[in-house]
Motif scaffolding. Structure first.
Motif, mmCIF file in Angstrom:
data_model
loop_
_atom_site.group_PDB
_atom_site.id
_atom_site.type_symbol
_atom_site.label_atom_id
_atom_site.label_comp_id
_atom_site.label_asym_id
_atom_site.label_seq_id
_atom_site.Cartn_x
_atom_site.Cartn_y
_atom_site.Cartn_z
ATOM 1 N N ASP A 7 0.859 -1.190 0.000
ATOM 2 C CA ASP A 7 0.000 0.000 0.000
ATOM 3 C C ASP A 7 0.893 1.237 0.000
ATOM 4 O O ASP A 7 1.800 1.369 0.826
ATOM 5 N N TYR A 8 0.620 2.136 -0.919
ATOM 6 C CA TYR A 8 1.413 3.362 -1.009
ATOM 7 C C TYR A 8 0.961 4.363 0.049
ATOM 8 O O TYR A 8 -0.228 4.482 0.359
ATOM 9 N N THR A 9 1.920 5.077 0.592
ATOM 10 C CA THR A 9 1.617 6.239 1.422
ATOM 11 C C THR A 9 1.731 7.489 0.562
ATOM 12 O O THR A 9 2.210 7.434 -0.577
ATOM 13 N N LEU A 10 1.309 8.607 1.116
ATOM 14 C CA LEU A 10 1.371 9.857 0.355
ATOM 15 C C LEU A 10 2.816 10.212 0.009
ATOM 16 O O LEU A 10 3.104 10.674 -1.097
ATOM 17 N N ASP A 11 3.744 9.959 0.954
ATOM 18 C CA ASP A 11 5.154 10.270 0.689
ATOM 19 C C ASP A 11 5.760 9.343 -0.347
ATOM 20 O O ASP A 11 6.751 9.687 -0.985
ATOM 21 N N ASP A 12 5.203 8.121 -0.505
ATOM 22 C CA ASP A 12 5.681 7.224 -1.554
ATOM 23 C C ASP A 12 5.341 7.777 -2.935
ATOM 24 O O ASP A 12 6.100 7.598 -3.886
ATOM 25 N N LEU A 13 4.182 8.393 -3.052
ATOM 26 C CA LEU A 13 3.718 8.880 -4.348
ATOM 27 C C LEU A 13 4.280 10.253 -4.686
ATOM 28 O O LEU A 13 4.639 10.508 -5.842
ATOM 29 N N VAL A 65 -9.761 18.463 -4.258
ATOM 30 C CA VAL A 65 -9.408 17.097 -3.833
ATOM 31 C C VAL A 65 -9.315 16.171 -5.048
ATOM 32 O O VAL A 65 -8.402 15.352 -5.175
ATOM 33 N N ARG A 66 -10.295 16.299 -5.961
ATOM 34 C CA ARG A 66 -10.250 15.436 -7.158
ATOM 35 C C ARG A 66 -8.979 15.706 -7.989
ATOM 36 O O ARG A 66 -8.379 14.788 -8.537
ATOM 37 N N LEU A 67 -8.596 16.972 -8.086
ATOM 38 C CA LEU A 67 -7.376 17.301 -8.821
ATOM 39 C C LEU A 67 -6.154 16.696 -8.126
ATOM 40 O O LEU A 67 -5.261 16.155 -8.769
ATOM 41 N N TYR A 68 -6.129 16.792 -6.797
ATOM 42 C CA TYR A 68 -5.017 16.195 -6.029
ATOM 43 C C TYR A 68 -4.973 14.688 -6.265
ATOM 44 O O TYR A 68 -3.900 14.093 -6.481
ATOM 45 N N TYR A 76 -1.666 9.511 -11.457
ATOM 46 C CA TYR A 76 -0.588 9.401 -12.459
ATOM 47 C C TYR A 76 0.767 9.161 -11.799
ATOM 48 O O TYR A 76 1.632 8.495 -12.367
ATOM 49 N N ALA A 77 0.956 9.673 -10.588
ATOM 50 C CA ALA A 77 2.188 9.358 -9.868
ATOM 51 C C ALA A 77 2.255 7.865 -9.555
ATOM 52 O O ALA A 77 3.311 7.230 -9.658
ATOM 53 N N GLY A 78 1.121 7.280 -9.183
ATOM 54 C CA GLY A 78 1.087 5.847 -8.922
ATOM 55 C C GLY A 78 1.362 5.032 -10.166
ATOM 56 O O GLY A 78 2.047 4.007 -10.123
ATOM 57 N N LYS A 79 0.795 5.478 -11.306
ATOM 58 C CA LYS A 79 1.064 4.769 -12.565
ATOM 59 C C LYS A 79 2.548 4.831 -12.910
ATOM 60 O O LYS A 79 3.131 3.865 -13.401
ATOM 61 N N TYR A 80 3.163 5.990 -12.671
ATOM 62 C CA TYR A 80 4.595 6.104 -12.921
ATOM 63 C C TYR A 80 5.382 5.145 -12.023
ATOM 64 O O TYR A 80 6.319 4.482 -12.476
ATOM 65 N N ARG A 81 4.999 5.062 -10.737
ATOM 66 C CA ARG A 81 5.678 4.149 -9.824
ATOM 67 C C ARG A 81 5.544 2.705 -10.304
ATOM 68 O O ARG A 81 6.497 1.931 -10.268
ATOM 69 N N LEU A 82 4.355 2.345 -10.745
ATOM 70 C CA LEU A 82 4.139 0.985 -11.224
ATOM 71 C C LEU A 82 4.985 0.698 -12.449
ATOM 72 O O LEU A 82 5.611 -0.360 -12.561
ATOM 73 N N ALA A 83 5.034 1.664 -13.379
ATOM 74 C CA ALA A 83 5.857 1.478 -14.590
ATOM 75 C C ALA A 83 7.332 1.359 -14.221
ATOM 76 O O ALA A 83 8.065 0.546 -14.798
ATOM 77 N N ALA A 84 7.764 2.155 -13.242
ATOM 78 C CA ALA A 84 9.168 2.073 -12.817
ATOM 79 C C ALA A 84 9.468 0.715 -12.207
ATOM 80 O O ALA A 84 10.534 0.126 -12.446
#
Length: 375
Positions: free
Chosen positions: A7-13, A70-73, A79-87
């Motif tokens: 599970d990702y935390t906010l600081d992970d993303l 909030v929705r924008l955040y 997209y940050a999560g998608k980048y992490r997954l791709a990495a």
């Protein structure tokens, strides 16, 4: 590297610096300050990612605007999560290829030892076979890495280009609407200041979309998407792309000075030449301490196209310099380098009928010269 099930935390993303920057931008867009907290004070809106609440966003705004922020955040986190997954996927693919190469290399060494015990008449044939296998290993590693980068670039291009097109188009329309609105309202001091700020926000957003589009374009160039395998190569363009990709890994703070002369186009493989330039630049960046610069020069001398990559890093001793092109030889810590960067770069340049020359002194930096005949 995290597991996919973690599970990702906010600081992970997002790093704390990026979180602060995002809150600042939201504040500028809405005109009210935002605060991110771990607990709900009764007026906060939850920020969710993959059905988990990562934090609470506080702001003195109407509910509709508050929820829109909030929705924008959450969109940024998505997209940050998608980048992490791709990495993660790219890391695992590269690591698996490297382990496979290690196993094959061990098998080659065992085979070499076995054949050396045969009669003297077979020695020459065994050595030749070992050389062929080692070359095949390097080509396999290079092919796997380029394929992984190409798949990553294709995924990024597909996911980003379409929404970036929408955003760019909407920003242009918003600018037009703002001009019309400005012309229809009275021009007092407060209105003028407001419109100036609004124009600045739109211009900054437009600049950001152009930067994203440029990064996607660089990745496509690097991975040779939409290009023929063998084509006319603009070496200066490949140098610029490789430098931008290396700088992107260092958050745009890496000092690289470019001194690019006029060069003719040469026939070759753009993706492979990009890989060669990237490998040398990557080695140069890893040799730097907290300070120091990298200088890249391109020129034509005596009908030879030269690319000089000079760094002010730690340099190399004579013993290390004598072995830099050996496959799997590295001076870095275990797991920090494969030992194939310069070996692959040399093979690519040699395949273009060129050569690589290296000058280095311990503690005084290194200069790598890639030399390819113009004709």
């Amino acid at each position: 590297m995290r597991n996919y099930d973690d599970d990702y935390t906010l600081d992970d993303l997002l790093s704390p610096a990026h979180q602060a920057r995002l809150l600042e931008l939201l504040g500028k867009l809405s005109g009210a300050p935002f605060l991110l907290s771990e607990n709900n004070d009764g007026t906060s809106e939850p920020i969710e990612f993959s059905l988990d609440t990562l934090g609470w966003l506080q702001a003195e705004l109407p509910t509709e605007q508050h929820q829109a922020a909030v929705r924008l955040y959450e969109l940024v986190l998505f997209y940050a999560g998608k980048y992490r997954l791709a990495a993660n996927l790219h890391h695992d693919t590269t690591e698996a290829s490297y382990l496979e190469l290690q196993q094959k290399h061990a098998a080659v060494q065992a085979s070499e030892e076995k054949y050396r015990q045969l009669a003297q008449r077979l020695t020459q044939q065994v050595e030749e076979q070992v050389r062929v296998i080692k070359k095949a290993q390097q080509e396999l590693y290079e092919s796997a890495r380029l394929r992984a980068v190409g798949q990553l670039a294709a995924g990024i291009a597909h996911e980003i280009n379409t929404p970036i097109g929408f955003i760019s188009s909407n920003l242009r329309v918003a600018n037009d609407y703002l001009d019309e609105l400005e012309a229809s309202l009275p021009h007092n001091h407060e209105a003028v200041m407001l419109f100036e700020d609004f124009h600045a926000l739109l211009d900054e957003s437009s600049s950001g979309t152009k930067r994203i589009a440029r990064i996607v374009s660089d990745l496509k160039t690097f991975s040779n998407i939409d290009q023929a395998d063998f084509a006319a190569c603009n070496i200066n363009a490949l140098i610029t792309t490789a430098c931008r990709l290396v700088q992107a890994e260092h958050h745009q703070v890496l000092p690289i000075n470019l001194d690019l002369g006029e060069l003719p186009e040469i026939p070759g493989y753009p993706a492979k030449l990009s890989q060669s330039l990237y490998n040398v630049l990557d080695n140069a960046t890893k040799s730097l301490d907290t300070e120091g610069h990298i200088r890249v020069v391109s020129r034509v001398k005596d009908n030879i196209l030269e690319v000089l990559i000079e760094d002010e890093g730690c340099g190399m001793s004579e013993d290390v310099l004598a072995r830099v092109f050996e496959p799997f030889f590295t001076t870095r810590d275990v797991g920090a380098g494969s030992g194939l960067g310069l070996s692959v770069a040399r093979d690519i340049v040699v395949a273009h009928r060129g050569e690589i020359r290296i000058k280095s002194r311990l503690g005084e930096g290194t200069c790598v010269a890639l030399r390819i005949p113009v004709n």
